[in-house]
Design an enzyme around this catalytic site. Structure first.
Site, PDB file in Angstrom:
ATOM      1  N   SER A  48       3.386  -6.878   3.678  1.00  0.00           N
ATOM      2  CA  SER A  48       4.712  -6.921   3.995  1.00  0.00           C
ATOM      3  C   SER A  48       5.582  -6.298   2.892  1.00  0.00           C
ATOM      4  O   SER A  48       6.828  -5.864   3.350  1.00  0.00           O
ATOM      5  CB  SER A  48       5.419  -8.110   4.253  1.00  0.00           C
ATOM      6  N   LYS A  51       7.644  -3.374   4.438  1.00  0.00           N
ATOM      7  CA  LYS A  51       9.152  -3.385   4.956  1.00  0.00           C
ATOM      8  C   LYS A  51      10.075  -3.061   3.966  1.00  0.00           C
ATOM      9  O   LYS A  51      11.369  -2.648   4.490  1.00  0.00           O
ATOM     10  CB  LYS A  51       9.354  -4.837   5.376  1.00  0.00           C
ATOM     11  N   SER A 108      10.732 -11.910   6.926  1.00  0.00           N
ATOM     12  CA  SER A 108       9.506 -10.650   6.905  1.00  0.00           C
ATOM     13  C   SER A 108       9.204 -10.627   8.425  1.00  0.00           C
ATOM     14  O   SER A 108       7.876 -10.502   8.734  1.00  0.00           O
ATOM     15  CB  SER A 108       8.217 -10.907   6.059  1.00  0.00           C
TER      16      SER A 108
END
Length: 452
Positions: A48, A51, A108
């Site tokens: 993640s 992101k 997330s």
């Protein structure tokens, strides 16, 4: 004492010897000097941390005016079908940009990340291509993105600890206000509260973001930014066996290397200046990207363009009362001097030779020079303002070689700032022409007449 003991214990055990997923790096955010590196150039799965790039591009869209914080983002069936972590949207529902940012920072949310990519580029594949292109322009030479969220849909969705450090610095340099979203500790959406996965926020002094990540293939990743005692570092730990041990190792790195960072380095970041509650008209002329001069008069708040906002922040009267702190930077302005295109960041593997500037030094504060000025930035450090002026003059000698370099000290909301300006322009058109040249080199710029 307990913290020091934990740090010493953690740092005495090099996890890279036993864990093939491990990598780490610590970078001085002011100089780019690498303070610590372990397997930092070896490819790893970002999970993640992906992101952060998704958000970087979203911030680009906000700055360009193609999106606003209130723009709706539709959730497609493809986005809604993403695996957790997710908000749990149904196809056809929408989320505002401001909430999408918070959902990615705290929860997330994979469904939101995909929706953002599809909104911006039309498809996740096209968005991933833009992510990779942006990474290359930022200097992330070993990073390839295949989706907007970091789930292991492709084994080629890879990065390095070094590249993530570059991204962590770039997002702060280019979007200092929007970056403040990464310090959001919790987010409530439609009655559900989501706590940020980054447990170092509020528990380790100076940590202000930015992102955690985990998939089985990557282990536990963490990208951190720390500003303490005037120092600024960005650190990355990848491949932790558990979230707890990853956090402990990161804490140890912070405690060991923050004292070794450049004193005053935090002041080199662009200053976040809040929009005043009272908004007088501005004696500012902007040079637009297409070379058309624009008179910057007071528009409605929702029509503020990124360039106009930046100019307003730097030229606003110091006596105007500012808004109080807020969790949401929607009413803040971004005064980054990076222009509209990302610039590569180079990390320094060893201490560079000292550079001493003896010529062309900016005039000290005093009487404001007459005529038109060209302002390129406002920083908390006078030396930082001087460095920006000298760098701009070197790169744009054709229009700036004979101009006077000038720093002006102002107090804004209890904070001392130094405006970095070139003076000696006899007319508005002459100042505007210099601004246009600077913009061609991806530098923010605005022309103004202090006497008006």
């Amino acid at each position: 004492m307990v913290l020091v003991a934990v740090a010493s214990l953690v740092l005495s055990i090099h996890p890279g010897h036993a864990n093939p997923k491990f990598a780490a790096i610590v970078v001085d955010g002011a100089s780019g000097k690498v303070l610590h590196s372990s397997h930092a150039n070896e490819t790893r799965y970002p999970a993640s941390l992906t992101k952060v790039m998704t958000l970087y591009i979203l911030f680009e869209e906000l700055r360009a005016g193609r999106l606003t914080l209130d723009s709706p983002i539709p959730v497609s069936a493809n986005a809604a079908a993403e695996a957790p972590s997710k908000i749990g949207f149904k196809p056809g529902q929408t989320i505002r940009v401001r909430d999408a940012i918070r959902a990615m920072v705290t929860k997330s949310a994979n469904d939101v990340a995909t929706a953002v990519g599809e909104k911006i580029s039309g498809s996740e594949k096209a968005f991933a291509k833009r992510m990779t292109q942006t990474a290359r322009r930022l200097g992330m030479s070993k990073t390839t993105y295949h989706n907007a969220h970091g789930l292991p849909h492709s084994p080629h969705n890879t990065t390095t600890a070094r590249d993530q450090a570059v991204l962590g610095m770039a997002v702060q340099r280019d979007f200092p206000v929007y970056y403040s979203y990464f310090s959001t500790r919790s987010f409530t959406y439609r009655g559900t509260a989501y706590r940020n996965h980054n447990r170092l926020l509020g528990s380790v002094d100076g940590v202000d973001g930015i992102k955690t990540g985990f998939i089985n293939a990557s282990g536990f990743n963490l990208l951190s930014s720390v500003k303490r005692d005037g120092r600024y570092i960005v650190a990355v730990v990848m491949g932790g066996r558990t979230g707890r041990t990853r956090n402990e190792y990161m804490t140890g790195l912070i405690e060991k290397y923050i004292p070794k960072a450049t004193q005053g380095g935090a002041a080199m970041l662009a200053r976040n200046v809040p929009v005043p509650t009272s908004r007088p008209q501005m004696p500012v002329v902007l040079a637009s990207a297409n070379g058309v001069a624009q008179r910057a008069t007071e528009p409605e708040p929702q029509r503020l363009t990124p360039e106009l906002i930046a100019a307003y922040a730097a030229s606003v009267n110091a006596e105007v009362t500012a808004q109080g702190d807020t969790e949401d930077p929607v009413d803040a302005v971004d005064v980054a001097a990076s222009g509209t295109a990302p610039r590569a960041l180079a990390l320094v593997e060893e201490t560079p030779a000292a550079v001493v500037e003896t010529a062309g030094a900016p005039e000290p504060n005093g009487a404001i020079p007459s005529g038109w000025h060209v302002q390129i930035a406002a920083t908390e450090s006078e030396s930082g303002a001087r460095s920006l002026l000298l760098d701009a003059q070197r790169k744009n000698a054709s229009v700036l070689a004979d101009r006077q370099l000038y720093t002006e000290r102002v107090d804004v909301n209890g904070t001392t700032l130094y405006r970095a300006r070139f003076t000696g322009f006899s007319s508005k058109s002459e100042a505007w022409a210099a601004c246009t040249q600077l913009k061609r080199h991806k530098m923010s710029c605005w022309a103004l007449n202090p006497a008006s």
